[in-house]
Design a protein around this motif. Structure first.
Motif, PDB file in Angstrom:
ATOM      1  N   ALA A  82     -15.271  -6.830   2.224  1.00  0.00           N
ATOM      2  CA  ALA A  82     -14.802  -5.445   2.250  1.00  0.00           C
ATOM      3  C   ALA A  82     -15.919  -4.460   2.595  1.00  0.00           C
ATOM      4  CB  ALA A  82     -14.168  -5.085   0.912  1.00  0.00           C
ATOM      5  N   ALA A  83     -17.097  -4.639   2.002  1.00  0.00           N
ATOM      6  CA  ALA A  83     -18.184  -3.690   2.234  1.00  0.00           C
ATOM      7  C   ALA A  83     -18.616  -3.693   3.701  1.00  0.00           C
ATOM      8  CB  ALA A  83     -19.369  -4.019   1.331  1.00  0.00           C
ATOM      9  N   THR A  84     -18.679  -4.868   4.296  1.00  0.00           N
ATOM     10  CA  THR A  84     -19.118  -4.956   5.695  1.00  0.00           C
ATOM     11  C   THR A  84     -18.033  -4.451   6.635  1.00  0.00           C
ATOM     12  OG1 THR A  84     -20.434  -6.877   5.048  1.00  0.00           O
ATOM     13  CG2 THR A  84     -20.163  -6.480   7.392  1.00  0.00           C
ATOM     14  N   GLU A  85     -16.776  -4.726   6.331  1.00  0.00           N
ATOM     15  CA  GLU A  85     -15.700  -4.161   7.141  1.00  0.00           C
ATOM     16  C   GLU A  85     -15.732  -2.635   7.083  1.00  0.00           C
ATOM     17  OE1 GLU A  85     -11.813  -5.688   6.448  1.00  0.00           O
ATOM     18  OE2 GLU A  85     -12.195  -7.454   7.706  1.00  0.00           O
ATOM     19  N   GLN A  86     -16.042  -2.083   5.916  1.00  0.00           N
ATOM     20  CA  GLN A  86     -16.123  -0.630   5.810  1.00  0.00           C
ATOM     21  C   GLN A  86     -17.276  -0.083   6.637  1.00  0.00           C
ATOM     22  OE1 GLN A  86     -13.822   1.412   4.175  1.00  0.00           O
ATOM     23  NE2 GLN A  86     -14.950   2.884   5.441  1.00  0.00           N
ATOM     24  N   LEU A  87     -18.390  -0.800   6.646  1.00  0.00           N
ATOM     25  CA  LEU A  87     -19.520  -0.370   7.481  1.00  0.00           C
ATOM     26  C   LEU A  87     -19.107  -0.328   8.953  1.00  0.00           C
ATOM     27  CD1 LEU A  87     -23.204  -1.482   7.263  1.00  0.00           C
ATOM     28  CD2 LEU A  87     -22.002  -1.718   9.432  1.00  0.00           C
ATOM     29  N   LEU A  88     -18.415  -1.358   9.398  1.00  0.00           N
ATOM     30  CA  LEU A  88     -17.982  -1.396  10.800  1.00  0.00           C
ATOM     31  C   LEU A  88     -16.985  -0.285  11.092  1.00  0.00           C
ATOM     32  CD1 LEU A  88     -17.584  -5.260  11.268  1.00  0.00           C
ATOM     33  CD2 LEU A  88     -19.548  -3.818  11.829  1.00  0.00           C
ATOM     34  N   ALA A  89     -16.113  -0.005  10.131  1.00  0.00           N
ATOM     35  CA  ALA A  89     -15.163   1.095  10.307  1.00  0.00           C
ATOM     36  C   ALA A  89     -15.898   2.429  10.395  1.00  0.00           C
ATOM     37  CB  ALA A  89     -14.165   1.113   9.154  1.00  0.00           C
ATOM     38  N   ASP A  90     -16.897   2.631   9.535  1.00  0.00           N
ATOM     39  CA  ASP A  90     -17.665   3.875   9.555  1.00  0.00           C
ATOM     40  C   ASP A  90     -18.405   4.053  10.873  1.00  0.00           C
ATOM     41  OD1 ASP A  90     -16.803   4.351   6.985  1.00  0.00           O
ATOM     42  OD2 ASP A  90     -18.665   3.656   6.027  1.00  0.00           O
ATOM     43  N   GLU A  91     -18.792   2.930  11.488  1.00  0.00           N
ATOM     44  CA  GLU A  91     -19.472   2.988  12.786  1.00  0.00           C
ATOM     45  C   GLU A  91     -18.498   3.138  13.946  1.00  0.00           C
ATOM     46  OE1 GLU A  91     -22.930   2.984  13.784  1.00  0.00           O
ATOM     47  OE2 GLU A  91     -22.749   3.789  11.762  1.00  0.00           O
TER      48      GLU A  91
END
Length: 586
Positions: free
Chosen positions: A60-69
């Motif tokens: 979840a945390a890494t998917e959120q990072l990709l979404a934020d980018e």
């Protein structure tokens, strides 16, 4: 979000160079943001990704990072407000993600491109704007494949769409669809004609927000042996009403759209999964050098250098075909299938070789230093669609072999040199321009040209002489293949059941791989002394030649040592083992 069509009037060369610089900058930023994969405290490192895989949930945390980018913008053409310019540049941007986790790359985003390719190729302006807004806003799209021969779970079963006043009635079931439960758009390849043939299927763009029981049923989640963190589940439609404006392109265009867009998908998969194998190679070098002050033990020279050379060959194939999709879009179809045919098998063999180097460390499944092997062994067959992926590539290659043998091989002109030159400006990827049959064979022409230029170096000794001999060996194999393919039935799909005929596609694809290696080597400008030197190309072609069963000269003195020295240098300086040799987060 309002979308606008790009109207820049910058010269094509300047624009192309800007695209490349921008894409590489975005890749470098992602690499930095994702951080050191071996740091156990990194929330986006391998330990955290392995833990999510064990729990069978997305990270979840890494998917959120990709979404934020705003990673979804990478799948939207520049003309519709996104960042997609060329397929080879997209692969470069996605490699930091795939270098860490193939399941993350598929589960978060790349399947959105696979789904929406049909819309970029043939969708209406309204469909394109809607899909662009969805992806730019962080949404996902799911692809609901039609059924293929030799189907695995992902490709088994299909949907049918019956024409009704004002639209269609959609019926059918698929049990395994990636992101079915969280997609904001669904692209369905539905059968609209019960007869077999090229007009049997159509493409429908659906909005899941309007889907309610009992016409639509979400099936339970399925856990696959690999890519366990990706979300696979099923869908069942029971006479679900679909409006007429959901049709992408025309009725019966589905097969043609699949053939057109799959060449992007196949090539892109090969361009990104090589980065995952790069991570395993780094872990093997770590194992071979840990605790040693002296050189790498001799018993590891051959597997380490061989895999490094194979990764450069895989990257050469993938990069060239991804560039060809922009430069030669009407002629890349067979080459895209050949790349997808070769690269997954090479990588599978490479993982087996690296397992011998890692030894017991390869069983440290949760170790960020050594656990990448175990995960990629499980993920790679799912990413490559296993035997179904191989069969679908054979179905593209075999029917073309007789025509190529009769009309193209040893008769066609070489492709433009920009195809092989890093940094050369190329046109934007245009899905609508991609061809699905016909055309010539620019890679065979390139092989013949490379061999002719090297011919004068044969017999003089050294690495260039070995390269010249290897090039001529592949040309000789192409001549023999031409004679056999001229005797094939006029329409080769009927021969797909004959193993002897399918072997021809093996031989052809390895010849294409050799052509890519030679083309990339010749295209070097000297900026990277290692790639400009012949050692890596000699080793890569020797291994391809051994797989093909053609005569291979002895490796020149110091060839293996040069490749090994470069591999260890890249490991110790934290650089990737692909053609770019980019700095890695550490």
């Amino acid at each position: 979000m309002t979308t606008t069509v790009e109207t820049t009037v910058a010269p094509a060369t300047a624009r192309g160079l800007t695209w490349e610089a921008d894409a590489r900058a975005r890749a470098a930023r992602l690499e930095t943001l994702l951080g050191d994969p071996c740091d156990p405290a990194n929330p986006h490192g391998l330990r955290a990704l392995f833990a999510a895989d064990d729990r069978r949930v997305p990270p979840a945390a890494t998917e959120q990072l990709l979404a934020d980018e705003g990673l979804g913008a990478e799948f939207v053409p520049l003309a519709y407000g996104g960042r997609l310019t060329r397929a080879d540049l997209l692969a470069r941007v996605l490699r930091p993600v795939f270098r860490r986790d193939v399941a993350l790359g598929f589960g978060y985003g790349i399947t959105s491109l696979f789904a929406t390719g049909a819309v970029w190729a043939a969708g209406s302006p309204a469909q394109r704007r809607g899909v662009a807004d969805l992806l730019l806003g962080g949404g996902r799209a799911a692809i609901l494949h039609h059924e293929l021969a030799h189907s695995n779970a992902i490709l088994r079963h299909e949907f049918t769409a019956r024409t009704e006043p004002g639209g269609y009635q959609l019926h059918g079931r698929k049990d395994v669809i990636i992101n079915a439960a969280r997609a904001d758009a669904q692209v369905v390849y539905a059968r609209t004609d019960p007869a077999r043939g090229p007009r049997s299927h159509s493409v429908l763009l659906l909005d899941p927000a309007g889907q309610h029981a009992p016409a639509v049923r979400h099936l339970p989640r399925v856990t696959t042996p690999g890519m366990r963190g990706a979300l696979f589940s099923g869908l069942e439609f029971d006479d679900y009403a679909v409006p007429g404006d959901a049709l992408v392109g025309g009725t019966g265009d589905g097969v043609a759209l699949a053939l057109r867009t799959y060449q992007v998908n196949r090539s892109l998969i090969c361009g990104v999964v090589t980065a995952a194998a790069d991570t395993v190679l780094h872990s093997a070098v770590r194992a071979a050098t840990a605790g040693r002050s002296g050189p790498v033990a001799r018993r590891w020279h051959k597997p380490l250098t061989g895999v490094f050379a194979d990764l450069l060959a895989c990257d050469s194939m993938a990069t060239v075909v991804l560039r060809a999709l922009s430069l030669l879009p009407d002629r890349a179809h067979v080459f895209a299938a050949a790349v997808k045919y070769v690269v997954p098998d090479l990588l599978r063999e490479n993982l087996e070789e690296l397992a011998t180097v890692l030894g017991a460390r390869g069983y440290e499944h949760d170790s960020p230093e050594y656990g990448a092997l175990d995960k990629l062994v499980r993920d790679l067959p799912v990413a490559g669609l296993g035997h179904a992926g191989t069969a679908s590539c054979q179905a593209v290659i075999v029917p073309q072999l007789r025509r190529l043998a009769e009309r193209a091989w040893f008769a066609e002109e070489e492709p433009p040199p920009e195809l092989f030159r890093q940094g050369a400006a190329l046109p934007a990827l245009d899905y609508g321009a991609l061809g699905i049959a016909g055309g010539g064979d620019f890679m065979a022409a390139s092989l013949v040209g490379s061999a002719a230029r090297l011919a004068g170096s044969r017999g003089v000794g050294g690495q260039i002489a070995a390269l010249a001999e290897l090039a001529e060996g592949f040309v000789t194999e192409l001549r023999a293949l031409r004679e056999q393919c001229r005797r094939l039935p006029a329409y080769g799909t009927t021969a797909l059941a004959d193993p002897a005929v399918c072997v021809l596609s093996d031989r052809y694809s390895l010849i294409v791989a050799a052509a890519a290696v030679l083309g990339v080597w010749e295209g070097q400008d000297g900026g990277d002394p290692f790639l400009a030197d012949a050692a890596w190309a000699v080793l890569a072609l020797s291994r391809l030649g051994e797989r093909l069963g053609i005569p291979v000269p002895d490796l020149p003195d110091n060839c293996l040592q040069q490749v090994l020295d470069e591999l260890v240098r890249r490991y110790r300086t934290g650089r990737s083992c692909d053609l770019d040799a980019i700095p890695l987060a550490q």
